[in-house]
Structure formats: structure tokens, C-alpha cells
Design an enzyme around this catalytic site. Structure first.
Site, mmCIF file in Angstrom:
data_model
loop_
_atom_site.group_PDB
_atom_site.id
_atom_site.type_symbol
_atom_site.label_atom_id
_atom_site.label_comp_id
_atom_site.label_asym_id
_atom_site.label_seq_id
_atom_site.Cartn_x
_atom_site.Cartn_y
_atom_site.Cartn_z
ATOM 1 N N SER A 89 0.829 -1.192 0.000
ATOM 2 C CA SER A 89 0.000 0.000 0.000
ATOM 3 C C SER A 89 0.876 1.260 0.000
ATOM 4 O O SER A 89 1.681 1.448 -0.902
ATOM 5 C CB SER A 89 -0.958 -0.045 1.194
ATOM 6 O OG SER A 89 -2.011 0.875 1.055
ATOM 7 N N HIS A 240 -7.428 -5.928 0.067
ATOM 8 C CA HIS A 240 -6.230 -5.088 0.107
ATOM 9 C C HIS A 240 -5.188 -5.622 1.090
ATOM 10 O O HIS A 240 -3.995 -5.451 0.890
ATOM 11 C CB HIS A 240 -6.646 -3.664 0.478
ATOM 12 C CG HIS A 240 -5.527 -2.670 0.418
ATOM 13 N ND1 HIS A 240 -4.767 -2.462 -0.724
ATOM 14 C CD2 HIS A 240 -5.034 -1.817 1.357
ATOM 15 C CE1 HIS A 240 -3.871 -1.519 -0.489
ATOM 16 N NE2 HIS A 240 -4.017 -1.123 0.763
#
Length: 260
Positions: A89, A240
Site C-alpha cells: 500500500s 487489500h
């Protein structure tokens, strides 16, 4: 950078190659601890706390460039000339920008569920939840969780954030990440330096969570622009947080890429 970032070194063998692990937003060096343990039989590892996170300094103004400078300082201080970078991320953005700015210091690059691109705002609810916690009145994490639940529906997200809640030496509850600073500089966090004209021609792997929308087909031109030799892998059934949802699959993919 006002001071060196906080980092942990796991050096197993002086002959092993080096790998740097960089966490995402609201995380710390322990987020990728499972991967660190998995790789320590073949790699020396540096796990970094990004600025405004963990035990690293808080900045007046967070930027990806500041974070890149901090990573370079850590490598210089550790006398590591070249290393592979694994970032998730926000950490993936930092790793990508580092490779573009300091290609001679990077062996391989792995970006987990993130693209070299600007993103739309998606953390307003998280900031609202964090700011709803009155640190002077809570008696424990349960109180903080209850307050955040008014703004953050996902229990897993709240539990992840609560890992950053601790009591200082005076017994006061504090967050390890700089909420005010991160919120003030949020546009820099979700942004990307579109005027960057460098490329990294080395070995690059993008790992996508099958259910995540952080990496899409629309990002392919942007990826090819900066990383012409990039490849991709998908971990089906994950979002994610792919490294936490399916750690064995994620670790195996990273290991195979680093040790072909």
C-alpha cells in the site's frame, strides 16, 4: 528528514542479500513480521517504520519524497549498498518512488496491492473514527473500539488500528501514528508525482488482492510507463490486506520472486 527512521535489522548471514520491508498507512514495522520470519533463512531483513508511524519521527509535512529520503538514510546507516524492496500500500508507493529515484540501490521491487498513481479519498471514515476516540477518557481498547464503531463498520479495520494504541510511561493512552499530520497531508499520501519521468528497468512484481480495487486494468499504462519489465500476480480471495489474509500464499510469491 529531521532524524533517522526507526527500523529493525534481522541479519542472519553476511552473505545473504538484503531485503527492505515497508508497511502501509496506519501500520508499523511489525505488519510484515510474518514475511520477515519467512525470509530470514535466505535474506537479511530491514523492517522500517515510515515517518509519522510506529517509533519513527513525526514530520511537520509528510510526503513520499520525505519517506524515500528516510529509507535511503536507513540503508546508508546500515551500510547496505543494494537491497530488494517489498512495500504494501503506502509502503509500496514509497518503494516504487525509491526505485525510480535510486535505481542503482535496488535489486528487485515488489509492490503489494498498489499502483504508481493518485487515488481518490477513501479514509475519511477512518480519520473520523480515530478522532472520535477521547484518549483522556478511555479506560482501554474496548472503549476506543466502541467509539470508532460509530464511523468504521469493519471490525478487522478497527482491530488493525487498535494495534497502534498504547499507554506511555505516564499511563496515558496515545496513538503511535500521527493522526493530525497524516490527515493534514492526506493528499500527498494518496497522490503520486505525475511529473516523474524516470523508469526502473529492473525486476518488478505487482501482487494484487483478487477482491481489491487498488490495482486495476486502468493502472496498466501507468505501471508500464515507470516499470517496463513489471509482472503481476493475483492472490484470489483476498482484499487489500492480502499479506494478512493469505500469508502463506503471499510469502511464497515474494520468496519465489526474490529467490528464482
Amino acid at each position: 528528514m529531521p532524524a533517522t527512521l526507526n527500523y529493525q535489522v534481522s541479519q542472519s548471514d553476511p552473505n545473504f542479500p538484503w531485503t527492505v520491508l515497508i508497511h502501509g498507512l496506519f501500520g508499523d514495522a511489525d505488519n510484515l513480521a510474518n514475511l520477515r520470519r519467512h525470509l530470514r533463512d535466505s535474506h537479511n531483513i530491514i523492517s522500517i517504520d515510515l515517518p509519522d508511524h510506529g517509533h519513527s519521527p513525526w514530520l511537520e509535512q509528510f510526503s513520499l519524497s520525505h519517506a524515500v529520503t528516510g529509507v535511503k538514510q536507513v540503508l546508508d546507516e546500515s551500510e547496505v549498498e543494494t537491497a530488494s524492496l517489498v512495500g504494501h500500500s503506502l509502503g509500496g508507493k514509497v518503494a516504487m518512488l525509491f526505485a525510480l529515484k535510486h535505481s542503482e540501490r535496488v535489486d528487485k521491487l515488489i509492490a503489494a496491492d498498489i499502483a504508481p498513481a493518485s487515488y481518490a479519498r477513501s479514509h475519511d471514515g477512518v480519520f473520523a473514527g480515530l478522532n472520535s476516540v477521547n484518549l483522556s477518557q478511555i479506560t482501554g481498547r474496548k472503549d476506543a473500539d466502541t467509539a470508532m464503531a460509530e464511523h468504521i463498520n469493519e471490525p478487522g479495520v478497527r482491530q488493525f488500528l487498535l494495534k497502534g494504541l498504547y499507554r506511555n510511561d505516564q499511563g496515558e493512552w496515545q496513538w503511535r501514528f500521527n493522526i493530525a499530520g497524516l490527515q493534514q497531508n492526506y493528499e500527498a499520501i494518496i497522490g503520486w508525482p505525475e511529473d516523474m519521468d524516470a523508469t526502473f528497468d529492473g525486476d518488478v512484481l505487482f501482487v494484487k488482492g483478487g477482491k481489491s480495487d487498488y490495482l486495476t486494468r486502468e493502472h496498466r499504462p501507468q505501471i508500464a510507463r515507470y516499470f517496463p519489465n513489471a509482472r503481476a500476480r493475483i492472490i484470489e480471495g483476498t482484499g487489500h490486506w492480502l499479506h494478512a489474509e493469505k500469508p502463506q500464499a503471499f510469502n511464497a510469491i515474494v520468496e519465489k520472486h526474490l529467490n528464482p
